[in-house]
Scaffold this active site. Structure first.
Site, PDB file in Angstrom:
ATOM      1  CG  ASP A 123      -1.945   0.952   1.268  1.00  0.00           C
ATOM      2  OD1 ASP A 123      -3.155   0.641   0.496  1.00  0.00           O
ATOM      3  OD2 ASP A 123      -1.818   1.924   1.555  1.00  0.00           O
ATOM      4  CG  ASP A 250      -5.865  -4.971  -3.675  1.00  0.00           C
ATOM      5  OD1 ASP A 250      -6.769  -4.123  -4.177  1.00  0.00           O
ATOM      6  OD2 ASP A 250      -4.909  -4.553  -3.169  1.00  0.00           O
ATOM      7  CG  HIS A 279      -5.201  -3.367  -0.259  1.00  0.00           C
ATOM      8  ND1 HIS A 279      -4.775  -3.042  -1.087  1.00  0.00           N
ATOM      9  CD2 HIS A 279      -5.293  -2.346   0.869  1.00  0.00           C
ATOM     10  CE1 HIS A 279      -3.822  -1.774  -0.686  1.00  0.00           C
ATOM     11  NE2 HIS A 279      -4.165  -1.516   0.390  1.00  0.00           N
TER      12      HIS A 279
END
Length: 300
Positions: A123, A250, A279
Site C-alpha cells: 500500500d 485486491d 488488499h
C-alpha cells in the site's frame, strides 16, 4: 505544527501484539522533530528486514510476520508512519505531503544507520519505500512488494480508488478496523479490528489517514510526479533481487505486479506469486508471506 500523541493506554492488551515500543525523532525539511515509533525484534546484529505499512494501518498489520522472521535470525523492524500507530500525529491534513512522508522514513533509516536491508512494502508503504529504494539504493539489498505500486500519473486510475478517496475525504467516520475487514478475504475478529482502531481515539487523530488518499499522484501536475518518474527510471536499473507477492482478490492493486516485474531487472527469474488474499495481504496470509520471504532470501 500542532501534534497529538495517542495515549499509551490505548495500546495495552492488544491481540497478538506483545512487542516493546521503540522511538526515534525524525525530521522532514524544515518541520519540527517528530517521534516515530517502531518495532525492533530479533538479534540486533541479524540481517535487517524492514516492514512498511500503509493506509490506514500501522505496525500491527505485521504482527503475524514479525515472530517467524525474527525467529529465523533476522532483525525485524516495523515503523509506524507519522500520523499512524504510536507515532506522532500532526493534526492538520495540510501537514502531510508525499515528500514529507518520504523524508520522515528516510530520516528513520538514517538515524538507525540501516544498511543491507530487505525492504517489504505494501500500500502506501510501497509509494514511500520504492522512492527510498530508488533514491537510497545503497541501503537496500532486496525489495519485496505486496499489493503496491509507484504512481506517476501514467495510465488510468481505477474507479474504486476514486470511491475510496471520496470516502476518506467526506465520511464523518474513518473506521480503520472495519476498513481492514473490508479489504481482506477472511473475516477479521472484533479484537483484531480494535487493534487497528487503537491509534485513533477520535477523529482529531486521523488527519494522516484522511490525507493519504488525496496524496496519491493521479494528475501530471501533481508535485510528486517528477520525483516518482525519476524513481521509476532508477528502478528500471535495479538489478538486486526483487520479489512481488500480490493478493489477487485486491480490487485495486491485485494485478499491479505486472508492470513492476516487467520493468525491474532484478525481478527476472524470481518466484513471484499471486495468492488468495485481498488488499491487506498481511492480515490474510501473514505466515505464508514470511515463509515465502525466508525461502527466497536463502536462495538469493
Amino acid at each position: 505544527m500542532d501534534v497529538l500523541r495517542t495515549p499509551d493506554s490505548r495500546f495495552e492488551h492488544l491481540v497478538g501484539y506483545p512487542f516493546a515500543p521503540h522511538y526515534v525523532d525524525v525530521t522532514a525539511g524544515d518541520t519540527q522533530p517528530l517521534r516515530m515509533h517502531y518495532v525492533d525484534e530479533g538479534p540486533g546484529d541479524g540481517p535487517p528486514i524492514v516492514l512498511l505499512h500503509g493506509e490506514p494501518t500501522w505496525s500491527y498489520l505485521y504482527r503475524t510476520m514479525i515472530p517467524p522472521l525474527s525467529a529465523a535470525g533476522h532483525r525485524v523492524l516495523a515503523p509506524d508512519l507519522i500520523g499512524f500507530g504510536r507515532s506522532d500525529k500532526p493534526t492538520r491534513i495540510e501537514d502531510y505531503t508525499y515528500l514529507r512522508h518520504v523524508e520522515w522514513v528516510t530520516s528513520w533509516f538514517e538515524n538507525l544507520d540501516l544498511h543491507d536491508v530487505t525492504l517489504f512494502v505494501q500500500d502506501w508503504g510501497s509509494l514511500i519505500g520504492l522512492r527510498i529504494a530508488a533514491e537510497h539504493g545503497d541501503r537496500i539489498a532486496r525489495l519485496v512488494v505486496a499489493n503496491g505500486f509507484l504512481p506517476a500519473a501514467q495510465g488510468r486510475t481505477p474507479l474504486p480508488f476514486y470511491v475510496w478517496r471520496a470516502f476518506a475525504r467526506y465520511s464523518p467516520v474513518l473506521p480503520a478496523g472495519r476498513l481492514v475487514n473490508f479489504g481482506t478475504v477472511h473475516r477479521v475478529p472484533a479484537g483484531v479490528r480494535a487493534g487497528y482502531d487503537a491509534p485513533f481515539p477520535d477523529k482529531t487523530y486521523q488527519a494522516g489517514a484522511r490525507a493519504f488518499p488525496r496524496l496519491v499522484p493521479t494528475s501530471p501536475d501533481d508535485p510528486a510526479v517528477p520525483a516518482n518518474r525519476a524513481a521509476w527510471e532508477a528502478l528500471g536499473r535495479w538489478d538486486k533481487p526483487f520479489l512481488a507477492i500480490f493478493g489477487y482478490r485486491d480490487p485495486i492493486l491485485g494485478q499491479a505486479d505486472g508492470p513492476l516485474i516487467k520493468h525491474i531487472p532484478g525481478a527476472a527469474g524470481q518466484p513471484h506469486a499471486r495468492i488468495k488474499a485481498s488488499h491487506f495481504i498481511q492480515e490474510d496470509s501473514g505466515t505464508e508471506l514470511a515463509e515465502r520471504m525466508l525461502s527466497w532470501q536463502q536462495a538469493t
